[in-house]
Write an enzyme that holds these catalytic residues in place. Structure first.
Site, PDB file in Angstrom:
ATOM      1  N   GLU A  15       0.859  -1.196   0.000  1.00 43.73           N
ATOM      2  CA  GLU A  15       0.000   0.000   0.000  1.00 43.73           C
ATOM      3  C   GLU A  15       0.887   1.235   0.000  1.00 43.73           C
ATOM      4  O   GLU A  15       2.031   1.191   0.438  1.00 43.73           O
ATOM      5  CB  GLU A  15      -0.912  -0.005   1.219  1.00 43.73           C
ATOM      6  CG  GLU A  15      -0.225  -0.114   2.553  1.00 43.73           C
ATOM      7  CD  GLU A  15       0.542   1.097   2.994  1.00 43.73           C
ATOM      8  OE1 GLU A  15       1.598   0.920   3.625  1.00 43.73           O
ATOM      9  OE2 GLU A  15       0.102   2.228   2.685  1.00 43.73           O
TER      10      GLU A  15
ATOM     11  N   LEU B  80      -0.368   4.376   1.180  1.00 42.75           N
ATOM     12  CA  LEU B  80      -1.208   5.424   1.775  1.00 42.75           C
ATOM     13  C   LEU B  80      -0.380   6.464   2.524  1.00 42.75           C
ATOM     14  O   LEU B  80       0.644   6.172   3.138  1.00 42.75           O
ATOM     15  CB  LEU B  80      -2.300   4.830   2.665  1.00 42.75           C
ATOM     16  CG  LEU B  80      -1.937   4.042   3.912  1.00 42.75           C
ATOM     17  CD1 LEU B  80      -1.640   4.950   5.082  1.00 42.75           C
ATOM     18  CD2 LEU B  80      -3.111   3.151   4.253  1.00 42.75           C
TER      19      LEU B  80
ATOM     20  N   LYS C 232       7.621  -0.658  -2.991  1.00 45.43           N
ATOM     21  CA  LYS C 232       7.269   0.124  -1.820  1.00 45.43           C
ATOM     22  C   LYS C 232       8.485   0.824  -1.212  1.00 45.43           C
ATOM     23  O   LYS C 232       8.464   2.034  -0.996  1.00 45.43           O
ATOM     24  CB  LYS C 232       6.593  -0.795  -0.779  1.00 45.43           C
ATOM     25  CG  LYS C 232       6.239  -0.113   0.517  1.00 45.43           C
ATOM     26  CD  LYS C 232       5.273   1.045   0.290  1.00 45.43           C
ATOM     27  CE  LYS C 232       5.231   1.975   1.460  1.00 45.43           C
ATOM     28  NZ  LYS C 232       4.192   1.708   2.392  1.00 45.43           N
TER      29      LYS C 232
ATOM     30  N   ASN D  56       9.438   5.000  -1.257  1.00 43.74           N
ATOM     31  CA  ASN D  56       9.709   5.801  -0.055  1.00 43.74           C
ATOM     32  C   ASN D  56      11.143   6.336  -0.041  1.00 43.74           C
ATOM     33  O   ASN D  56      11.383   7.460   0.404  1.00 43.74           O
ATOM     34  CB  ASN D  56       9.415   4.987   1.211  1.00 43.74           C
ATOM     35  CG  ASN D  56       7.926   5.009   1.536  1.00 43.74           C
ATOM     36  OD1 ASN D  56       7.154   5.732   0.909  1.00 43.74           O
ATOM     37  ND2 ASN D  56       7.513   4.225   2.513  1.00 43.74           N
TER      38      ASN D  56
ATOM     39  N   PHE E  22       6.989  17.507  -2.960  1.00 46.38           N
ATOM     40  CA  PHE E  22       8.060  16.943  -2.113  1.00 46.38           C
ATOM     41  C   PHE E  22       9.372  17.710  -2.254  1.00 46.38           C
ATOM     42  O   PHE E  22      10.446  17.160  -2.065  1.00 46.38           O
ATOM     43  CB  PHE E  22       8.243  15.440  -2.370  1.00 46.38           C
ATOM     44  CG  PHE E  22       7.369  14.631  -1.435  1.00 46.38           C
ATOM     45  CD1 PHE E  22       5.992  14.665  -1.555  1.00 46.38           C
ATOM     46  CD2 PHE E  22       7.924  13.883  -0.408  1.00 46.38           C
ATOM     47  CE1 PHE E  22       5.181  13.996  -0.670  1.00 46.38           C
ATOM     48  CE2 PHE E  22       7.121  13.195   0.484  1.00 46.38           C
ATOM     49  CZ  PHE E  22       5.741  13.262   0.349  1.00 46.38           C
TER      50      PHE E  22
ATOM     51  N   ALA F  69      11.505  22.470   1.658  1.00 40.43           N
ATOM     52  CA  ALA F  69      12.585  22.404   2.642  1.00 40.43           C
ATOM     53  C   ALA F  69      12.027  22.803   4.006  1.00 40.43           C
ATOM     54  O   ALA F  69      11.045  23.521   4.104  1.00 40.43           O
ATOM     55  CB  ALA F  69      13.710  23.342   2.231  1.00 40.43           C
TER      56      ALA F  69
ATOM     57  N   CYS G  55       6.957   5.901   8.497  1.00 40.52           N
ATOM     58  CA  CYS G  55       7.387   5.197   7.281  1.00 40.52           C
ATOM     59  C   CYS G  55       8.747   5.623   6.756  1.00 40.52           C
ATOM     60  O   CYS G  55       9.687   4.837   6.786  1.00 40.52           O
ATOM     61  CB  CYS G  55       6.343   5.360   6.186  1.00 40.52           C
ATOM     62  SG  CYS G  55       4.847   4.441   6.552  1.00 40.52           S
TER      63      CYS G  55
ATOM     64  N   LYS H 111      12.131   4.937   8.945  1.00 44.03           N
ATOM     65  CA  LYS H 111      12.477   3.528   9.210  1.00 44.03           C
ATOM     66  C   LYS H 111      12.624   2.746   7.904  1.00 44.03           C
ATOM     67  O   LYS H 111      13.424   1.815   7.830  1.00 44.03           O
ATOM     68  CB  LYS H 111      11.462   2.871  10.146  1.00 44.03           C
ATOM     69  CG  LYS H 111      10.060   2.710   9.584  1.00 44.03           C
ATOM     70  CD  LYS H 111       9.563   1.276   9.641  1.00 44.03           C
ATOM     71  CE  LYS H 111       8.116   1.218   9.177  1.00 44.03           C
ATOM     72  NZ  LYS H 111       7.821   0.196   8.189  1.00 44.03           N
TER      73      LYS H 111
HETATM   74  C1  UDX Z   1       4.754   8.299   3.280  1.00 49.22           C
HETATM   75  C2  UDX Z   1       4.572   8.162   1.768  1.00 49.22           C
HETATM   76  O1  UDX Z   1       4.237   9.437   1.197  1.00 49.22           O
HETATM   77  C3  UDX Z   1       3.479   7.145   1.474  1.00 49.22           C
HETATM   78  O2  UDX Z   1       3.332   6.959   0.060  1.00 49.22           O
HETATM   79  C4  UDX Z   1       3.843   5.833   2.147  1.00 49.22           C
HETATM   80  O3  UDX Z   1       2.843   4.855   1.919  1.00 49.22           O
HETATM   81  C5  UDX Z   1       4.060   6.043   3.637  1.00 49.22           C
HETATM   82  O4  UDX Z   1       5.036   7.046   3.861  1.00 49.22           O
HETATM   83  P1  UDX Z   1       3.462   9.607   5.210  1.00 49.22           P
HETATM   84  O5  UDX Z   1       4.416   9.002   6.183  1.00 49.22           O
HETATM   85  O6  UDX Z   1       2.026   9.667   5.560  1.00 49.22           O
HETATM   86  O7  UDX Z   1       3.552   8.856   3.813  1.00 49.22           O
HETATM   87  O8  UDX Z   1       3.940  11.107   5.012  1.00 49.22           O
HETATM   88  P2  UDX Z   1       4.365  12.064   3.817  1.00 49.22           P
HETATM   89  O9  UDX Z   1       3.242  12.896   3.398  1.00 49.22           O
HETATM   90  O10 UDX Z   1       5.076  11.313   2.757  1.00 49.22           O
HETATM   91  O11 UDX Z   1       5.394  12.999   4.587  1.00 49.22           O
HETATM   92  C6  UDX Z   1       6.531  12.440   5.233  1.00 49.22           C
HETATM   93  C7  UDX Z   1       7.340  13.488   5.913  1.00 49.22           C
HETATM   94  O12 UDX Z   1       8.020  14.288   4.963  1.00 49.22           O
HETATM   95  C8  UDX Z   1       6.556  14.464   6.800  1.00 49.22           C
HETATM   96  O13 UDX Z   1       7.263  14.643   8.004  1.00 49.22           O
HETATM   97  C9  UDX Z   1       6.525  15.733   5.979  1.00 49.22           C
HETATM   98  O14 UDX Z   1       6.422  16.880   6.773  1.00 49.22           O
HETATM   99  C10 UDX Z   1       7.862  15.654   5.264  1.00 49.22           C
HETATM  100  N1  UDX Z   1       7.904  16.407   4.005  1.00 49.22           N
HETATM  101  C11 UDX Z   1       7.084  16.077   2.979  1.00 49.22           C
HETATM  102  C12 UDX Z   1       8.832  17.445   3.843  1.00 49.22           C
HETATM  103  O15 UDX Z   1       9.596  17.750   4.757  1.00 49.22           O
HETATM  104  N2  UDX Z   1       8.863  18.112   2.656  1.00 49.22           N
HETATM  105  C13 UDX Z   1       8.054  17.819   1.611  1.00 49.22           C
HETATM  106  O16 UDX Z   1       8.163  18.468   0.562  1.00 49.22           O
HETATM  107  C14 UDX Z   1       7.126  16.761   1.778  1.00 49.22           C
END
Ligand code: UDX
Length: 433
Positions: free
Chosen positions: A146, A148, A205, A209, A250, A253, A261, A264
Site C-alpha cells: 500500500e 497510503l 514500496k 519511499n 516533495f 525544505a 514510514c 524507518k
Molecule cells: C509516506 C509516503 O508518502 C506514502 O506513500 C507511504 O505509503 C508512507 O510514507 P506519510 O508518512 O504519511 O507517507 O507522510 P508524507 O506525506 O510522505 O510525509 C513524510 C514526511 O516528509 C513528513 O514529516 C513531511 O512533513 C515531510 N515532508 C514532505 C517534507 O519535509 N517536505 C516535503 O516536501 C514533503
C-alpha cells in the site's frame, strides 16, 4: 467478498474499514484487546480524516467487525496482513516479529486456495520466505503493498494511484483474479494495475519511499547551501519544480521528514542492501538520513543563537508536534524532537498542536503543553513553527506580535511570508531562505 485484515494499526484499521466501505464483509484482527474494543465501539484509535465515518458505517451495516480471535478469520477468502514492521531496537533493519507472528497464527485457519495478501512494508525476500511456510496448507501468498499517506489514508486506499500485485508464477492467474475481485470497483476507474513477482512488489514500496525521502533531503541540502549564500530555497524549489521532469511536489525544505514510514523504511532498505552485499547501491540513503537529521539540529541552533547561546529559562513556543499536519502521529516527528532538544538545553518550551497533544504527552510528559495556540504564544521569547498546520499558516503577523514577549520567529516549514512578518516587526528566520 469475505476478507480478514490482520493488524489494526494505521494501515490495517484503514484497510479494514475501507474494504467494508467497498461492500466486502471484513473482520479486522489484532492482538491488542484495547484497540479491538475501541474499534468495535466505533472509536478511531488515531486521527485520520474520513476514517470515523466509514468505521461507523461499516459497523452499522454489519459488514465490519473486529476480533482478537484468529478463528474468526477462518471464513475469509483473502487475508490481508497489515501489521507493523518497525525499526529494530538494536539495529537499523526492520523488525519482522509481527509479520511472522501473524502468519504463524493464521496457519491453523488456512484453507487450500485462499489468498494471503501481504500489505506491510517488508525487506525484499520476505514474501518468498513466507510463501514456503504457507505452502503446506494449500493457501497462496501475494504481496500487495500500500502507498497510503497519513491524512489521506482513506482516499489513498479506496482511490489509489496504482495497484501492485506481487504474485507467484505458478498461481499467478488465480491470485490476480482474486485480487481483481477485491479491487473491482477501483479497477473500474482504470486505475493502473501492475503484476510483478514478489521481489519487485516488495521493492516498489521501499524504493518509492526512498525516492521521496531523497527528494526531501535533496531540497534540504540545497537549503544548507542557500543558508551560506543568501539564496532562497523556496524560490529555488519553485523554479526547478517547473521542470516537469523534476516536479514541485516533495520539494518543501524545512525541518525534514519523519513519521512511521520514511525514516524507518530508508534505514531498513540500507540494512537489507548490506545483507545482500549491495550496501554501496543505496549508501546515499545514509546521507539522506543524515541531511534530514541535521535540519532538526539547525533549527535548535538558530533558536539557541537568538538567545546568544543561553537558552536556559527562556520561553519558546513550539507550534506543531505531529510529524505532519492533519495527523496526531508523533512517530519520529521532527517537531517533537526539536521540542525535546530545546527542553533538554534548559529552554522553557511550551508546545501546542491542534491534534497531537495527547500522543505527545504520553511519549514526553516532561514537556509543557498549552491549552490553546494563544496560550502557547503568550509571553514567548521565540516562536518555532515545526508542523505546517493550516492554523499556523493563517497566523496574522501583527496580531501574533501583540501576544508574544519578543517577536522572534523561526519558520521551520517555510509557510509564512517573510516580508509580511518583517513588516510587522518580527525577526523572521526560515529554513534556507
Ligand atoms: C509516506 C509516503 O508518502 C506514502 O506513500 C507511504 O505509503 C508512507 O510514507 P506519510 O508518512 O504519511 O507517507 O507522510 P508524507 O506525506 O510522505 O510525509 C513524510 C514526511 O516528509 C513528513 O514529516 C513531511 O512533513 C515531510 N515532508 C514532505 C517534507 O519535509 N517536505 C516535503 O516536501 C514533503
Amino acid at each position: 467478498m469475505q476478507l480478514s485484515v490482520i493488524g489494526c494499526g494505521y494501515l490495517g484499521a484503514v484497510h479494514a474499514a475501507s474494504m467494508a466501505s467497498l461492500g466486502h464483509r471484513v473482520v479486522g484482527l489484532d492482538v491488542d484487546e484495547a484497540r479491538i474494543a475501541m474499534l468495535s465501539a466505533g472509536e478511531t484509535p488515531f486521527y485520520e480524516p474520513g476514517l470515523d465515518e466509514i468505521l461507523k458505517a461499516g459497523l452499522a451495516s454489519g459488514n465490519l467487525s473486529f476480533s482478537t480471535d484468529y478463528a474468526d478469520a477462518a471464513d475469509a477468502d483473502v487475508h490481508f496482513v497489515g501489521v507493523g514492521t518497525p525499526q529494530r531496537k538494536d539495529a537499523q533493519g526492520a523488525d519482522l516479529t509481527y509479520v511472522d507472528a501473524a502468519i504463524t497464527s493464521l496457519l491453523p485457519h488456512l484453507r487450500p486456495g485462499v489468498l494471503i495478501a501481504g500489505k506491510s512494508t517488508v525487506p525484499v525476500g520476505t514474501a518468498e520466505r513466507l510463501a514456503e511456510i504457507v505452502k503446506p496448507t494449500g493457501a497462496h501468498l501475494a504481496w500487495n503493498p500500500e502507498f497510503l499517506r497519513e491524512g489521506f489514508a482513506v482516499k489513498d486506499t479506496v482511490d489509489p494511484d496504482r495497484l501492485v500485485y506481487g504474485v507467484a508464477d505458478d498461481t499467478r492467474d488465480e491470485d490476480v483474479a482474486i485480487l481483481d475481485s477485491v479491487y473491482a470497483s477501483i479497477l473500474e476507474r482504470e486505475t493502473p494495475r501492475l503484476i510483478t513477482g514478489y521481489a519487485t512488489a516488495e521493492l516498489v514500496k521501499v524504493s518509492a519511499n526512498a525516492f521521496l525521502a531523497t527528494k526531501i533531503s535533496f531540497i534540504n541540502a540545497m537549503a544548507e547551501i542557500a543558508e551560506v549564500t543568501g539564496a532562497d530555497v523556496t524560490q529555488l524549489a519553485d523554479a526547478i519544480g517547473h521542470d516537469v521532469r523534476i516536479g514541485r511536489k516533495f520539494l518543501n525544505a524545512g525541518v525534514g521528514f519523519g513519521g512511521g514510514c520514511l525514516p524507518k523504511d530508508i534505514r531498513a532498505f540500507a540494512a537489507r542492501a548490506e545483507e545482500l552485499g549491495k550496501g554501496e547501491s543505496v549508501a546515499f540513503l545514509k546521507e539522506v538520513d543524515e541531511i534530514n537529521l541535521r535540519r532538526r539540529q539547525r533549527i535548535v541552533d538558530l533558536v539557541v543563537d537568538s538567545f546568544d547561546g543561553q537558552p536556559f529559562g527562556r520561553r519558546v513556543a513550539v507550534l506543531g508536534l505531529a510529524f505532519k499536519p492533519d495527523s496526531d502521529d508523533i512517530r519520529d516527528s521532527p517537531a517533537l524532537d526539536v521540542a525535546v532538544r530545546l527542553k533538554g538545553l534548559g529552554a522553557d518550551v511550551v508546545s501546542y498542536d491542534p491534534e497531537a497533544m495527547k500522543t505527545a504527552q504520553r511519549a514526553h510528559p516532561q514537556l509543557a503543553y498549552a491549552e490553546s495556540l494563544d496560550a502557547a504564544l503568550e509571553g514567548a521569547e521565540a516562536v518555532a513553527i515545526l508542523t505546517e498546520w493550516k492554523q499556523f499558516r493563517q497566523l496574522d503577523a501583527a496580531e501574533t506580535a501583540a501576544k508574544v514577549a519578543r517577536p522572534v520567529i523561526f519558520d521551520g516549514r517555510n509557510i509564512l511570508d517573510p516580508a509580511d512578518w518583517r513588516a510587522a516587526g518580527w525577526t523572521y528566520t526560515g529554513m534556507g531562505r
